[in-house]
Design a protein around this motif. Sequence first.
Motif, mmCIF file in Angstrom:
data_model
loop_
_atom_site.group_PDB
_atom_site.id
_atom_site.type_symbol
_atom_site.label_atom_id
_atom_site.label_comp_id
_atom_site.label_asym_id
_atom_site.label_seq_id
_atom_site.Cartn_x
_atom_site.Cartn_y
_atom_site.Cartn_z
ATOM 1 N N GLY A 15 0.783 -1.219 0.000
ATOM 2 C CA GLY A 15 0.000 0.000 0.000
ATOM 3 C C GLY A 15 0.817 1.272 0.000
ATOM 4 O O GLY A 15 1.743 1.454 -0.776
ATOM 5 N N GLY A 16 0.457 2.150 0.954
ATOM 6 C CA GLY A 16 1.028 3.487 0.987
ATOM 7 C C GLY A 16 2.529 3.535 1.100
ATOM 8 O O GLY A 16 3.183 4.387 0.492
ATOM 9 N N TYR A 17 3.101 2.602 1.873
ATOM 10 C CA TYR A 17 4.557 2.621 2.046
ATOM 11 C C TYR A 17 5.258 2.423 0.709
ATOM 12 O O TYR A 17 6.268 3.064 0.419
ATOM 13 C CB TYR A 17 4.985 1.539 3.041
ATOM 14 N N ASN A 18 4.718 1.533 -0.121
ATOM 15 C CA ASN A 18 5.296 1.323 -1.450
ATOM 16 C C ASN A 18 5.193 2.576 -2.318
ATOM 17 O O ASN A 18 6.090 2.886 -3.095
ATOM 18 C CB ASN A 18 4.600 0.157 -2.154
ATOM 19 N N ILE A 19 4.070 3.287 -2.204
ATOM 20 C CA ILE A 19 3.892 4.516 -2.984
ATOM 21 C C ILE A 19 4.981 5.522 -2.621
ATOM 22 O O ILE A 19 5.562 6.168 -3.485
ATOM 23 C CB ILE A 19 2.489 5.109 -2.747
ATOM 24 N N LEU A 20 5.280 5.666 -1.341
ATOM 25 C CA LEU A 20 6.306 6.614 -0.898
ATOM 26 C C LEU A 20 7.700 6.185 -1.326
ATOM 27 O O LEU A 20 8.628 7.004 -1.341
ATOM 28 C CB LEU A 20 6.258 6.770 0.627
ATOM 29 N N ARG A 21 7.884 4.931 -1.688
ATOM 30 C CA ARG A 21 9.194 4.442 -2.129
ATOM 31 C C ARG A 21 9.288 4.384 -3.660
ATOM 32 O O ARG A 21 10.304 3.958 -4.193
ATOM 33 C CB ARG A 21 9.467 3.043 -1.540
ATOM 34 N N SER A 22 8.236 4.824 -4.343
ATOM 35 C CA SER A 22 8.243 4.848 -5.812
ATOM 36 C C SER A 22 8.502 6.267 -6.299
ATOM 37 O O SER A 22 7.709 7.175 -6.032
ATOM 38 C CB SER A 22 6.904 4.356 -6.364
ATOM 39 N N GLY B 73 5.080 12.858 -1.859
ATOM 40 C CA GLY B 73 5.527 13.347 -0.560
ATOM 41 C C GLY B 73 4.445 14.140 0.150
ATOM 42 O O GLY B 73 3.280 13.724 0.212
ATOM 43 N N THR B 74 4.816 15.294 0.680
ATOM 44 C CA THR B 74 3.877 16.113 1.441
ATOM 45 C C THR B 74 2.785 16.737 0.575
ATOM 46 O O THR B 74 1.873 17.399 1.095
ATOM 47 C CB THR B 74 4.626 17.234 2.173
ATOM 48 N N ALA B 75 2.822 16.546 -0.729
ATOM 49 C CA ALA B 75 1.784 17.088 -1.620
ATOM 50 C C ALA B 75 0.533 16.206 -1.665
ATOM 51 O O ALA B 75 -0.487 16.621 -2.214
ATOM 52 C CB ALA B 75 2.339 17.274 -3.030
ATOM 53 N N PHE B 76 0.567 14.988 -1.112
ATOM 54 C CA PHE B 76 -0.646 14.181 -1.032
ATOM 55 C C PHE B 76 -1.649 14.896 -0.111
ATOM 56 O O PHE B 76 -1.315 15.231 1.040
ATOM 57 C CB PHE B 76 -0.343 12.792 -0.452
ATOM 58 N N ASP B 77 -2.863 15.142 -0.623
ATOM 59 C CA ASP B 77 -3.869 15.781 0.231
ATOM 60 C C ASP B 77 -4.512 14.743 1.155
ATOM 61 O O ASP B 77 -4.220 13.544 1.071
ATOM 62 C CB ASP B 77 -4.903 16.535 -0.610
ATOM 63 N N GLN B 78 -5.411 15.222 2.023
ATOM 64 C CA GLN B 78 -5.969 14.328 3.052
ATOM 65 C C GLN B 78 -6.796 13.195 2.442
ATOM 66 O O GLN B 78 -6.774 12.055 2.929
ATOM 67 C CB GLN B 78 -6.807 15.139 4.036
ATOM 68 N N ASP B 79 -7.534 13.485 1.371
ATOM 69 C CA ASP B 79 -8.325 12.432 0.723
ATOM 70 C C ASP B 79 -7.407 11.362 0.126
ATOM 71 O O ASP B 79 -7.697 10.159 0.223
ATOM 72 C CB ASP B 79 -9.203 13.027 -0.377
ATOM 73 N N LYS C 13 -7.138 7.401 0.927
ATOM 74 C CA LYS C 13 -7.376 6.452 -0.167
ATOM 75 C C LYS C 13 -6.210 5.484 -0.344
ATOM 76 O O LYS C 13 -6.414 4.284 -0.575
ATOM 77 C CB LYS C 13 -7.613 7.239 -1.458
ATOM 78 N N TYR C 14 -4.970 5.994 -0.230
ATOM 79 C CA TYR C 14 -3.799 5.160 -0.533
ATOM 80 C C TYR C 14 -3.105 4.583 0.706
ATOM 81 O O TYR C 14 -2.019 4.015 0.597
ATOM 82 C CB TYR C 14 -2.783 5.980 -1.345
ATOM 83 N N GLY C 15 -3.709 4.744 1.863
ATOM 84 C CA GLY C 15 -3.108 4.169 3.068
ATOM 85 C C GLY C 15 -1.864 4.907 3.514
ATOM 86 O O GLY C 15 -0.895 4.287 3.963
ATOM 87 N N LEU C 16 -1.903 6.259 3.438
ATOM 88 C CA LEU C 16 -0.730 7.071 3.759
ATOM 89 C C LEU C 16 -0.866 7.790 5.098
ATOM 90 O O LEU C 16 0.086 8.444 5.532
ATOM 91 C CB LEU C 16 -0.500 8.112 2.650
ATOM 92 N N ARG C 17 -2.037 7.668 5.764
ATOM 93 C CA ARG C 17 -2.204 8.392 7.020
ATOM 94 C C ARG C 17 -1.206 7.908 8.062
ATOM 95 O O ARG C 17 -1.013 6.710 8.253
ATOM 96 C CB ARG C 17 -3.639 8.218 7.534
ATOM 97 N N GLY C 18 -0.550 8.871 8.687
ATOM 98 C CA GLY C 18 0.468 8.554 9.689
ATOM 99 C C GLY C 18 1.859 8.364 9.114
ATOM 100 O O GLY C 18 2.842 8.326 9.861
ATOM 101 N N LEU C 19 1.957 8.222 7.779
ATOM 102 C CA LEU C 19 3.268 7.994 7.147
ATOM 103 C C LEU C 19 3.929 9.292 6.689
ATOM 104 O O LEU C 19 5.063 9.274 6.214
ATOM 105 C CB LEU C 19 3.115 7.048 5.948
ATOM 106 N N LEU C 20 3.207 10.402 6.810
ATOM 107 C CA LEU C 20 3.717 11.710 6.386
ATOM 108 C C LEU C 20 3.441 12.737 7.472
ATOM 109 O O LEU C 20 2.489 12.585 8.261
ATOM 110 C CB LEU C 20 3.032 12.152 5.083
ATOM 111 N N PRO C 21 4.217 13.817 7.527
ATOM 112 C CA PRO C 21 3.869 14.914 8.437
ATOM 113 C C PRO C 21 2.463 15.424 8.124
ATOM 114 O O PRO C 21 2.011 15.342 6.968
ATOM 115 C CB PRO C 21 4.932 15.972 8.126
ATOM 116 N N PRO C 22 1.749 15.973 9.103
ATOM 117 C CA PRO C 22 0.331 16.324 8.898
ATOM 118 C C PRO C 22 0.068 17.361 7.818
ATOM 119 O O PRO C 22 -0.952 17.285 7.129
ATOM 120 C CB PRO C 22 -0.083 16.869 10.278
ATOM 121 N N ARG C 23 0.970 18.309 7.618
ATOM 122 C CA ARG C 23 0.682 19.424 6.708
ATOM 123 C C ARG C 23 0.764 18.986 5.247
ATOM 124 O O ARG C 23 1.677 18.267 4.850
ATOM 125 C CB ARG C 23 1.668 20.564 6.966
ATOM 126 N N THR C 24 -0.202 19.473 4.447
ATOM 127 C CA THR C 24 -0.176 19.255 2.999
ATOM 128 C C THR C 24 0.454 20.473 2.325
ATOM 129 O O THR C 24 0.086 21.619 2.636
ATOM 130 C CB THR C 24 -1.593 19.043 2.442
#
Length: 531
Positions: free
Chosen positions: A3-10, A16-22, A26-37
């Motif tokens: 899931g999300g961890y693989n996306i961050l390694r691609s 990166g921090t440009a992923f918005d909250q939705d 959707k991609y399982g990235l919550r908690g894997l990035l700093p809160p700010r978009t």
Amino acid sequence: MEGGYNILRSSFANKGTAFDQDERKKYGLRGLLPPRTETIVEQAERALAQFTSFQSNLEKYIFLNCLRDRNETLFFYLLVNNLELMMPIVYTPTVGEACQKFGNEFRFAQGMYFSSQDKGQFREMLDNWPHKEVDIIVVSDGSRILGLGDLGTNGMGIPVGKLQLYVAGAGFHPSRTLPVIIDAGVNTKKYLDDKFYLGEKHARLSDPEYYALMEEFLVAVYNKWPKVLVQFEDISNDHCFTLLENYRNRFLCFNDDIQGTGSVILAGFINAVRATQIPLKDHRMVFFGAGSAGIGVADCIVSLMEEQGMTKEEARKRFWFVDSKGLITTNRGDELAEHKKAYARTDYTTQLKSLLEVVKDVKPTALVGLSGIGRSFTQEIVEEMSKNVEKPIVFSLSNPTSNAECTAEQAYQWSEGRCIFASGSPFAPVEYRGHTFVPGQGNNMYIFPGLGLGAFLCQSLRVTDEMINTAAKTLASNVDDAEVITGKIYPGLSKIREISVQIATNVIEKAFEQGIATIQRPENIEQFVRK
């Protein structure tokens, strides 16, 4: 890892921090990035601050390559919007040092490698490339990297950097580009003895073995990607002319060192001729260096002279080539390489051994350096040349900067501010006697992105000399008369994407004119290119 961890390694998928909250949900990235978009503009601002914080150019080079490895979209956004600042880092002159230290600084693999131990398996290996379609390949064998000699597989930095400029300068999609090294061995003892060298540790292959390797590679490439454009890059003089001759009419390919350099210097020369107000047919040109670049430049100028009514034989008589043994003549007693024979002088009985002797004898209007020998245009040579012509043309074109035949400051001072100057690597503006001179850079990036884009988009059967000359004329036309009078012969690199549109448009027009474009003619070629 899913899931999300693989996306961050691609590098292709990661924002990166440009992923918005939705997207994070959707991609399982919550908690894997700093809160700010952040927006990509904000990300680029931080990346630029990081870039400028590094002290050495090599550190900046490594930073940019690592940025691309984790977030390709951000890397190219940063490069496109800071091209004049970063081009000397991703390509000449910094890429030369990066190639020399490639094994020591290796962090992750880029591109593909094909060696003699893989012979017979090249087509199968191409299926390992993760992207389905490839539009453009830059291939080198590492045998003549810039002016640094045989670096073997360390030369991978050249195809990587060149393709980054294709993306930034002409909008090729990064995932549809492929940098390639053909590992045919290395003859530099330093690398054969280096424990960190990553290529095969043996002397370069014999000619039959080498050409068989290149044949297998090209046949495999065009079997997998029939529409691809291949650019040969930094291949030694003993092979580059033969490869171009063997394949230029079989496949869609060209050699940037021969044809790209020839085209960009032809553009500069067109404008230098405008500045001197001496007709092209009356120029006397001394070339120091008779390798692929030197011969390529001369061939382009000759073809322009032919367009203006001279025969090829008449045009070649306006050139004097000097190599390590002196003036190239038919009777100096050595066996000339095939590519030198067309420019060998037949009108000398006395052998001229030095560049200074040739300059004194010929009284040239133009002095072109593509020798790879730093500081070979001495004060005496430039002053001697300047005695006989009001506006001497001095092109000090060898790369990297340490190999330049003279600096911009030296050329302007020794010619008393009268010369029309261009270099291969960038030089800062020069203050001299109350005037500010902005040196021109005969950078191939002015030509190859637009030339390659045009040839690929119209699916030309080949890259012709006429297409290359069209690219040169288009580039030259981007400098107006008022600028030429001041000695400016190249436009600013900040205009490169617009210049590439113009070059690609005119190259496609020329391909249709020659009957070698294989697509249906677009209603509006310029709009087709821009799209």
